[in-house]
Every structure is written in structure tokens, then in C-alpha cells.
Design a protein around this motif. Structure first.
Motif, PDB file in Angstrom:
ATOM      1  N   GLY A 291       0.802  -1.213   0.000  1.00 16.45           N
ATOM      2  CA  GLY A 291       0.000   0.000   0.000  1.00 16.45           C
ATOM      3  C   GLY A 291       0.838   1.267   0.000  1.00 16.45           C
ATOM      4  O   GLY A 291       2.036   1.248   0.277  1.00 16.45           O
ATOM      5  N   ARG A 292       0.186   2.368  -0.319  1.00 19.95           N
ATOM      6  CA  ARG A 292       0.849   3.664  -0.247  1.00 19.95           C
ATOM      7  C   ARG A 292       1.291   3.914   1.200  1.00 19.95           C
ATOM      8  O   ARG A 292       0.537   3.701   2.144  1.00 19.95           O
ATOM      9  CB  ARG A 292      -0.107   4.773  -0.692  1.00 19.95           C
ATOM     10  CG  ARG A 292       0.574   6.126  -0.930  1.00 19.95           C
ATOM     11  CD  ARG A 292      -0.467   7.202  -1.155  1.00 19.95           C
ATOM     12  NE  ARG A 292      -1.353   6.910  -2.274  1.00 19.95           N
ATOM     13  CZ  ARG A 292      -1.111   7.244  -3.537  1.00 19.95           C
ATOM     14  NH1 ARG A 292      -0.001   7.894  -3.830  1.00 19.95           N
ATOM     15  NH2 ARG A 292      -1.986   6.939  -4.490  1.00 19.95           N
ATOM     16  N   GLY A 293       2.537   4.343   1.380  1.00 20.88           N
ATOM     17  CA  GLY A 293       3.069   4.592   2.711  1.00 20.88           C
ATOM     18  C   GLY A 293       3.805   3.422   3.322  1.00 20.88           C
ATOM     19  O   GLY A 293       4.376   3.526   4.405  1.00 20.88           O
ATOM     20  N   ALA A 294       3.808   2.260   2.640  1.00 23.78           N
ATOM     21  CA  ALA A 294       4.513   1.082   3.144  1.00 23.78           C
ATOM     22  C   ALA A 294       6.028   1.285   3.041  1.00 23.78           C
ATOM     23  O   ALA A 294       6.522   2.024   2.185  1.00 23.78           O
ATOM     24  CB  ALA A 294       4.111  -0.152   2.357  1.00 23.78           C
ATOM     25  N   PHE A 295       6.754   0.619   3.934  1.00 17.27           N
ATOM     26  CA  PHE A 295       8.211   0.590   3.863  1.00 17.27           C
ATOM     27  C   PHE A 295       8.620  -0.713   3.180  1.00 17.27           C
ATOM     28  O   PHE A 295       8.160  -1.793   3.567  1.00 17.27           O
ATOM     29  CB  PHE A 295       8.833   0.662   5.253  1.00 17.27           C
ATOM     30  CG  PHE A 295       8.545   1.946   5.972  1.00 17.27           C
ATOM     31  CD1 PHE A 295       9.289   3.085   5.706  1.00 17.27           C
ATOM     32  CD2 PHE A 295       7.525   2.023   6.909  1.00 17.27           C
ATOM     33  CE1 PHE A 295       9.024   4.274   6.360  1.00 17.27           C
ATOM     34  CE2 PHE A 295       7.250   3.203   7.579  1.00 17.27           C
ATOM     35  CZ  PHE A 295       8.011   4.339   7.296  1.00 17.27           C
TER      36      PHE A 295
END
Length: 240
Positions: free
Chosen positions: A162-166
Motif C-alpha cells: 500500500g501507499r506509505g509502506a516501507f
């Protein structure tokens, strides 16, 4: 008929690499030649062990006798490091700071690593270089010599990433098995993460999210554009 050679799965290979790394750090062996000398084996024996993802039990016995090392620590990262500390070549505290222990064990340790944007230092450059923006603490066993960590700014791989995942990327792994996640650089756009498939004389970079278009790269350009393979993802599965 000759027996078919068994291939290691990723978990077995990871176990082997972590255990071998602990052996190297405890003995000071930096190369396969040096490690063979320490273990008093042929260099080909180390290659054979890696192919099988298995460390012979007599190696652990030799390392106990020569260095006082605890086989449980060598195999699984379980303390104590030494059974006979008088034979230690490297202080236990140093090894525990540097050597990986399996995530989830009480003695597992973390490391703070830099996190880059997907754009990197120069989005328009021909090659991708990281631009650290923040830091992240990850388990020691998640680290690699050429680890790059990026924070994803796209939803193209949602819901897998997802968006924002590391995302952790191993820069030493630039092969492209069909269906694996790879980090690939596009000049003027930055880094993208996609599932990679070989199709004739080109590679298809497929998005998980059907709202995003798939991408294509000529096969002869793929190596220079590949930053590495994705080896782990850290993300929240629910709103924080």
C-alpha cells in the motif's frame, strides 16, 4: 537415473545465509577461502553446503573446539554466544550487535536504517541513488549488505503493497524470476515496484492495482535499471 537435486526454498536459504554470516563474524573469515581454512574443509564443501542449505554438524563441533562457540547460537542466534569464552576471538557483545538473530526471538536485535523516497536523489538521473528522508528500525535479520529501504508513494501494488509502506530491497539480488517483486528505475519518474515477467525480448512489469497500467522494458535494458528484488514489506493493515 541420477537423483534430481533438491532446491532450497527461500526460508531455508535465509536460515543458511544467517547462520553462515554468524560463523564468518565469529571467526573473522571474510572470504570463502578463509572460511574453508578455518573449518579445515575444501572450498567446494562450502559451495555444496550452500546448494543444500545445510550446515554439516561437524562444522559446529569444530567451531566449538576452535573458538568455543555455542552451536545453538551459530544455528539459530540463540544466546549465549560462547560455551567456552576463553577461546573467543571476538567479544560476545560485538557479535550480538552485528550478527543477525531470527526475528521474534527474545534476543533478536534491531538496526536503524535510512529510508529514501521513491524518487531518490535525482529523479532525472540515468541511475537511481537513494535520498534519505527518515529512519526506520528493523529487525537485524531483515538487513542485508546492500539493503535499500524506500517509502512507497504509489498505490500501483495495492493491496499487496500500500501507499506509505516501507519496502526493503536487496541490491545484491538483481535476477528476475517470473512473478517476483522487483524495484526498477525509470529516468524522470524514479523507482517503481512491480511484478516482473519475461515476455520474448522484453520484460513486463505488472501492477497489482488494475487502475495502473503495466509497463514494458527491453530485456537488454533491464539489468541496468534494476535496483534489486523486494525482500520484505512493513505496512499497517488498518488505519493507525
Amino acid at each position: 537415473m541420477p537423483k534430481k537435486k533438491r532446491k532450497c526454498d527461500e526460508a531455508q536459504l535465509k536460515w543458511f545465509e544467517d547462520a553462515l554470516e554468524r560463523i564468518k563474524k565469529a571467526t573473522g573469515a571474510r572470504t570463502q577461502v578463509q572460511l574453508a581454512e578455518v573449518l579445515d574443509v575444501r572450498q567446494s564443501s562450502i559451495s555444496d553446503a550452500k546448494r543444500r542449505c545445510s550446515i554439516p554438524s561437524d562444522w559446529f563441533l569444530k567451531l566449538y573446539r576452535s573458538h568455543g562457540l555455542d552451536p545453538d547460537w551459530l544455528a539459530e542466534g540463540v544466546e549465549p554466544v560462547y560455551i567456552n569464552a576463553s577461546k573467543a576471538k571476538v567479544p560476545a557483545d560485538t557479535l550480538l550487535r552485528e550478527a543477525p538473530a531470527p526475528y521474534g526471538r527474545l534476543n533478536s536485535r534491531g538496526r536503524v536504517v535510512p529510508v529514501s523516497s521513491m524518487a531518490g536523489a535525482d529523479k532525472d538521473a540515468e541511475t537511481w541513488t537513494p535520498k534519505p528522508l527518515e529512519e526506520l528500525s528493523v529487525p537485524e535479520s531483515f538487513c542485508r549488505p546492500r539493503l535499500q529501504v524506500v517509502k512507497v508513494d504509489s498505490a500501483s501494488m495495492a493491496p499487496v503493497i500500500g501507499r506509505g509502506a516501507f519496502v526493503g530491497i536487496d541490491g545484491d539480488r538483481k535476477d528476475h524470476p517470473d512473478g517476483d517483486l522487483c524495484a526498477v528505475h525509470f529516468p524522470h519518474q524514479g523507482l517503481t515496484i512491480r511484478r516482473v515477467y519475461m515476455q520474448g525480448d522484453s520484460f513486463l512489469l505488472k501492477a497489482e492495482n488494475d487502475k495502473y497500467s503495466d509497463l514494458t522494458i527491453p530485456a537488454d535494458e533491464m539489468d541496468k535499471r534494476t535496483v534489486g528484488r523486494v525482500i520484505w514489506v512493513l505496512q499497517s493493515l488498518a488505519p493507525l
